[in-house]
Design an enzyme around this catalytic site. Structure first.
Site, PDB file in Angstrom:
ATOM      1  N   GLY A  11     -56.888  10.463 -36.706  1.00 55.65           N
ATOM      2  CA  GLY A  11     -57.732   9.626 -37.563  1.00 55.65           C
ATOM      3  C   GLY A  11     -58.610   8.614 -36.849  1.00 55.65           C
ATOM      4  O   GLY A  11     -58.968   7.586 -37.427  1.00 55.65           O
ATOM      5  N   ASN A  13     -61.747   9.017 -36.073  1.00 54.81           N
ATOM      6  CA  ASN A  13     -63.031   8.986 -36.791  1.00 54.81           C
ATOM      7  C   ASN A  13     -62.888   8.243 -38.115  1.00 54.81           C
ATOM      8  O   ASN A  13     -63.815   7.527 -38.527  1.00 54.81           O
ATOM      9  CB  ASN A  13     -63.560  10.402 -37.016  1.00 54.81           C
ATOM     10  N   MET A  89     -57.935  19.795 -40.508  1.00 51.92           N
ATOM     11  CA  MET A  89     -57.830  21.080 -39.821  1.00 51.92           C
ATOM     12  C   MET A  89     -57.394  22.211 -40.746  1.00 51.92           C
ATOM     13  O   MET A  89     -56.545  23.023 -40.384  1.00 51.92           O
ATOM     14  CB  MET A  89     -56.885  20.940 -38.623  1.00 51.92           C
ATOM     15  N   LEU A  92     -61.580  25.504 -45.828  1.00 49.80           N
ATOM     16  CA  LEU A  92     -61.766  25.190 -47.253  1.00 49.80           C
ATOM     17  C   LEU A  92     -62.224  26.446 -48.000  1.00 49.80           C
ATOM     18  O   LEU A  92     -62.956  27.274 -47.460  1.00 49.80           O
ATOM     19  CB  LEU A  92     -62.815  24.087 -47.398  1.00 49.80           C
ATOM     20  N   ASN A 106     -68.912  17.091 -42.269  1.00 50.64           N
ATOM     21  CA  ASN A 106     -67.888  17.316 -41.251  1.00 50.64           C
ATOM     22  C   ASN A 106     -68.391  16.797 -39.913  1.00 50.64           C
ATOM     23  O   ASN A 106     -69.598  16.757 -39.677  1.00 50.64           O
ATOM     24  CB  ASN A 106     -67.620  18.824 -41.135  1.00 50.64           C
ATOM     25  N   HIS A 108     -67.862  17.644 -35.829  1.00 48.85           N
ATOM     26  CA  HIS A 108     -67.324  18.685 -34.951  1.00 48.85           C
ATOM     27  C   HIS A 108     -67.673  18.325 -33.506  1.00 48.85           C
ATOM     28  O   HIS A 108     -68.803  17.914 -33.217  1.00 48.85           O
ATOM     29  CB  HIS A 108     -67.932  20.039 -35.330  1.00 48.85           C
TER      30      HIS A 108
HETATM   31  C1  GAR Z   1     -62.380  15.097 -33.581  1.00 49.64           C
HETATM   32  O1  GAR Z   1     -62.734  15.311 -32.245  1.00 49.64           O
HETATM   33  C2  GAR Z   1     -63.196  15.977 -34.498  1.00 49.64           C
HETATM   34  O2  GAR Z   1     -64.511  16.159 -34.058  1.00 49.64           O
HETATM   35  C3  GAR Z   1     -62.419  17.274 -34.448  1.00 49.64           C
HETATM   36  O3  GAR Z   1     -61.084  16.867 -34.473  1.00 49.64           O
HETATM   37  C4  GAR Z   1     -60.964  15.598 -33.857  1.00 49.64           C
HETATM   38  C5  GAR Z   1     -60.231  14.686 -34.800  1.00 49.64           C
HETATM   39  O4  GAR Z   1     -59.946  13.449 -34.187  1.00 49.64           O
HETATM   40  N1  GAR Z   1     -62.757  18.139 -35.534  1.00 49.64           N
HETATM   41  C6  GAR Z   1     -62.836  19.467 -35.434  1.00 49.64           C
HETATM   42  O5  GAR Z   1     -62.592  20.082 -34.417  1.00 49.64           O
HETATM   43  C7  GAR Z   1     -63.267  20.167 -36.716  1.00 49.64           C
HETATM   44  N2  GAR Z   1     -63.667  21.509 -36.460  1.00 49.64           N
HETATM   45  P1  GAR Z   1     -59.585  12.192 -35.048  1.00 49.64           P
HETATM   46  O6  GAR Z   1     -58.434  12.605 -35.968  1.00 49.64           O
HETATM   47  O7  GAR Z   1     -59.132  11.170 -34.050  1.00 49.64           O
HETATM   48  O8  GAR Z   1     -60.801  11.755 -35.822  1.00 49.64           O
END
Ligand code: GAR
Length: 213
Positions: A11, A13, A89, A92, A106, A108
């Site tokens: 979390g 982000n 993760m 959907l 989203n 990425h």
């Molecule tokens: C982040 O790096 C995000 O970009 C990635 O998961 C991580 C979550 O980190 N998302 C993906 O790969 C989606 N395809 P966080 O939980 O610390 O925000």
């Protein structure tokens, strides 16, 4: 604008969005943090910020569609107008993506359309990419596809481990995600012919970030 943020793990982000929302002039607030995992640290971050949380385990549902419908119900109950995936993760269903079309974004950790899916940093390093980065985009049914709102570029150093590169990119994720949400909440973003226009421009200031110069 009321946000629902969907998380499965750490979390960070979400934290960047919580911190952005704390500023008085930020045009959005988080109405709900929803997770498919009861032990996601993102839920703890939400609790610490007094944000309502919900946990739905996909294991309690017969199929993807009914799980996604339950998520939609929670999001609507919270009055959220924009759904932000932040390390959520789970794939959907088409129905969910259709329902929230152009209200579902989203982040990425690659420069889409390069390196969709998982293990993005390993792959970028292995293939000798000189640059990588991150992308905020509207969600479409195909994984990691959809109109691009904002991107940031970072260099890939020859000595980088996947963790080094992930950390360099994550720092930029925390910059571009709150900024993209701000643009949307200000009503400056629209999708036309599957391209994002900001202030009616195709190449807007602030939606591109190249910290390497
Ligand atoms: C982040 O790096 C995000 O970009 C990635 O998961 C991580 C979550 O980190 N998302 C993906 O790969 C989606 N395809 P966080 O939980 O610390 O925000």
């Amino acid at each position: 604008m009321k946000l629902a943020v969907l998380v499965s793990g750490r979390g960070s982000n979400l934290q960047a969005l919580i911190d952005a929302c704390a500023a008085e002039d930020y045009p959005a607030e988080i109405a709900l943090v929803l997770s498919n995992k009861a032990d996601a640290y993102g839920l703890e971050r939400a609790r610490q910020a007094d944000i309502p949380t919900a946990v739905l385990s996909h294991k309690d549902f017969a199929d993807r569609e009914s799980f996604d419908e339950a998520m939609s119900a929670k999001i609507e109950e919270a009055g959220a107008e924009l759904v932000c995936l932040a390390g959520f993760m789970r794939l959907l269903s088409d129905g969910f993506v259709r329902k929230w079309r152009d209200r579902l974004i989203n982040i990425h950790p690659s420069l889409l359309p390069a390196y969709k899916g998982l293990h993005v940093h390993e792959r970028a390093i292995e293939e000798g990419a000189r640059f990588s980065g991150c992308t905020v985009h509207f969600v479409r049914p195909a994984m990691d596809e959809g109109p691009i709102i904002s991107q940031a570029v970072v260099p890939v150093h020859p000595t980088d481990t996947p963790d080094d590169l992930a950390a360099r990119i994550l720092e930029q994720e925390h910059v571009i995600y709150p900024r993209a949400v701000k643009f949307i909440a200000e009503g400056r973003v629209r999708v036309s012919a599957e391209r994002v226009l900001i202030n009616d421009h195709a190449v807007p200031d602030g939606a591109m970030s190249n910290p390497a110069g």
